[in-house]
Design a protein around this motif. Structure first.
Motif, PDB file in Angstrom:
ATOM      1  N   TRP A 174      -4.058  -0.657   8.311  1.00  0.00           N
ATOM      2  CA  TRP A 174      -2.769  -1.146   8.801  1.00  0.00           C
ATOM      3  C   TRP A 174      -1.804  -1.452   7.663  1.00  0.00           C
ATOM      4  N   ALA A 175      -2.317  -1.975   6.561  1.00  0.00           N
ATOM      5  CA  ALA A 175      -1.459  -2.240   5.400  1.00  0.00           C
ATOM      6  C   ALA A 175      -0.863  -0.934   4.870  1.00  0.00           C
ATOM      7  N   THR A 176      -1.655   0.119   4.869  1.00  0.00           N
ATOM      8  CA  THR A 176      -1.167   1.419   4.390  1.00  0.00           C
ATOM      9  C   THR A 176      -0.158   2.006   5.369  1.00  0.00           C
ATOM     10  N   LEU A 213       3.976  -7.087   7.996  1.00  0.00           N
ATOM     11  CA  LEU A 213       4.421  -7.824   6.815  1.00  0.00           C
ATOM     12  C   LEU A 213       4.593  -6.899   5.614  1.00  0.00           C
ATOM     13  N   ILE A 214       3.681  -5.941   5.458  1.00  0.00           N
ATOM     14  CA  ILE A 214       3.772  -5.018   4.330  1.00  0.00           C
ATOM     15  C   ILE A 214       4.971  -4.087   4.504  1.00  0.00           C
ATOM     16  N   ALA A 215       5.252  -3.688   5.735  1.00  0.00           N
ATOM     17  CA  ALA A 215       6.450  -2.874   5.979  1.00  0.00           C
ATOM     18  C   ALA A 215       7.703  -3.648   5.587  1.00  0.00           C
ATOM     19  N   LEU A 249       1.778  11.523  -0.484  1.00  0.00           N
ATOM     20  CA  LEU A 249       1.749  10.874  -1.793  1.00  0.00           C
ATOM     21  C   LEU A 249       1.970   9.370  -1.657  1.00  0.00           C
ATOM     22  N   THR A 250       2.890   8.981  -0.787  1.00  0.00           N
ATOM     23  CA  THR A 250       3.136   7.564  -0.543  1.00  0.00           C
ATOM     24  C   THR A 250       1.904   6.896   0.059  1.00  0.00           C
ATOM     25  N   ALA A 251       1.262   7.584   0.990  1.00  0.00           N
ATOM     26  CA  ALA A 251       0.074   7.038   1.636  1.00  0.00           C
ATOM     27  C   ALA A 251      -1.066   6.863   0.639  1.00  0.00           C
ATOM     28  N   VAL A 252      -1.287   7.847  -0.230  1.00  0.00           N
ATOM     29  CA  VAL A 252      -2.383   7.762  -1.209  1.00  0.00           C
ATOM     30  C   VAL A 252      -2.118   6.642  -2.211  1.00  0.00           C
ATOM     31  N   GLY A 253      -0.904   6.606  -2.779  1.00  0.00           N
ATOM     32  CA  GLY A 253      -0.579   5.556  -3.735  1.00  0.00           C
ATOM     33  C   GLY A 253      -0.669   4.172  -3.106  1.00  0.00           C
ATOM     34  N   SER A 254      -0.164   4.046  -1.888  1.00  0.00           N
ATOM     35  CA  SER A 254      -0.215   2.761  -1.191  1.00  0.00           C
ATOM     36  C   SER A 254      -1.652   2.372  -0.865  1.00  0.00           C
ATOM     37  N   VAL A 300       3.774   2.907   4.399  1.00  0.00           N
ATOM     38  CA  VAL A 300       4.427   4.192   4.661  1.00  0.00           C
ATOM     39  C   VAL A 300       5.670   3.982   5.525  1.00  0.00           C
ATOM     40  N   ALA A 301       5.568   3.105   6.528  1.00  0.00           N
ATOM     41  CA  ALA A 301       6.720   2.845   7.399  1.00  0.00           C
ATOM     42  C   ALA A 301       7.885   2.266   6.607  1.00  0.00           C
ATOM     43  N   GLY A 302       7.602   1.300   5.743  1.00  0.00           N
ATOM     44  CA  GLY A 302       8.653   0.718   4.918  1.00  0.00           C
ATOM     45  C   GLY A 302       9.247   1.725   3.955  1.00  0.00           C
TER      46      GLY A 302
END
Length: 201
Positions: free
Chosen positions: A48-50, A12-14, A132-137, A54-56
């Protein structure tokens, strides 16, 4: 949420990155509430949300990379009040501040998803973009999931707060766009008015 499971939350987050009408500020607190009820694992939901974030973001990065700088310049030249020079100025700014923009942008509603597109246009290195995307997310996801976990049935407070924050961001963007349009229209009218005055003289 119990039926979806933690991987379903990630999916869902993706999708939320690609289709903003699916709001993370509703999904994540609900997942946190489900974790508080013992229906989901708290850490699993955050992880999983993170992963989904990242996938999205990578999908939108790919869109930006496909669009490319030259195509973006040509597109800007066709849009009223914009030009390829605007793209060039934005590009220079992003080259200087890109990493910080990607990191902080993941914490700002609306821009959370969109920031991946200019990163793709500029082909930011994956070794920089993904962490960076992973940390911010991770920060954003953890805050909303923990909010749902701790507040339980008072989820409306979290959603209302994030929704108000989102409207503030949209208002600031709206004012900035209005100022830009007024300034650009004035700048384009000035040479024409000067030419008209010169002709009359």
């Amino acid at each position: 949420m119990a039926a979806l499971g933690a991987p379903g939350v990630g999916l869902l987050i993706a999708l939320e990155n690609l289709f903003p009408p699916i709001p993370s500020e509703a999904i994540l607190p609900l997942a946190g509430f489900a974790a508080a009820r013992g229906e989901l694992g708290l850490v699993a939901v955050i992880v999983w949300a993170t992963v989904g974030s990242v996938a999205g973001a990578l999908a939108l990065y790919g869109l930006g990379a496909w669009l490319g700088h030259e195509r973006l310049v040509r597109l800007a030249d066709r849009i009223p009040l914009l030009s390829g020079q605007d793209v060039e100025r934005t590009r220079r700014w992003f080259v200087r501040h890109g990493p910080a923009t990607v990191l902080v942008g993941r914490l700002v509603p609306v821009f959370r998803s969109l920031i991946s597109i200019p990163a793709g246009v500029e082909r930011m290195r994956m070794a920089v973009f993904v962490p960076l995307t992973a940390v911010g997310s991770l920060v954003w996801n953890t805050a909303l999931v923990l909010g749902g976990f701790l507040l339980g049935e008072h989820l409306d407070r979290i959603i209302a707060f994030v929704d108000a924050f989102q409207w503030v961001v949209l208002a600031v963007v709206g004012v900035a766009v209005a100022v830009f349009v007024v300034h650009r229209v004035h700048a384009r009218r000035a040479p024409a008015e000067m030419g008209s005055d010169a002709g009359e003289r």
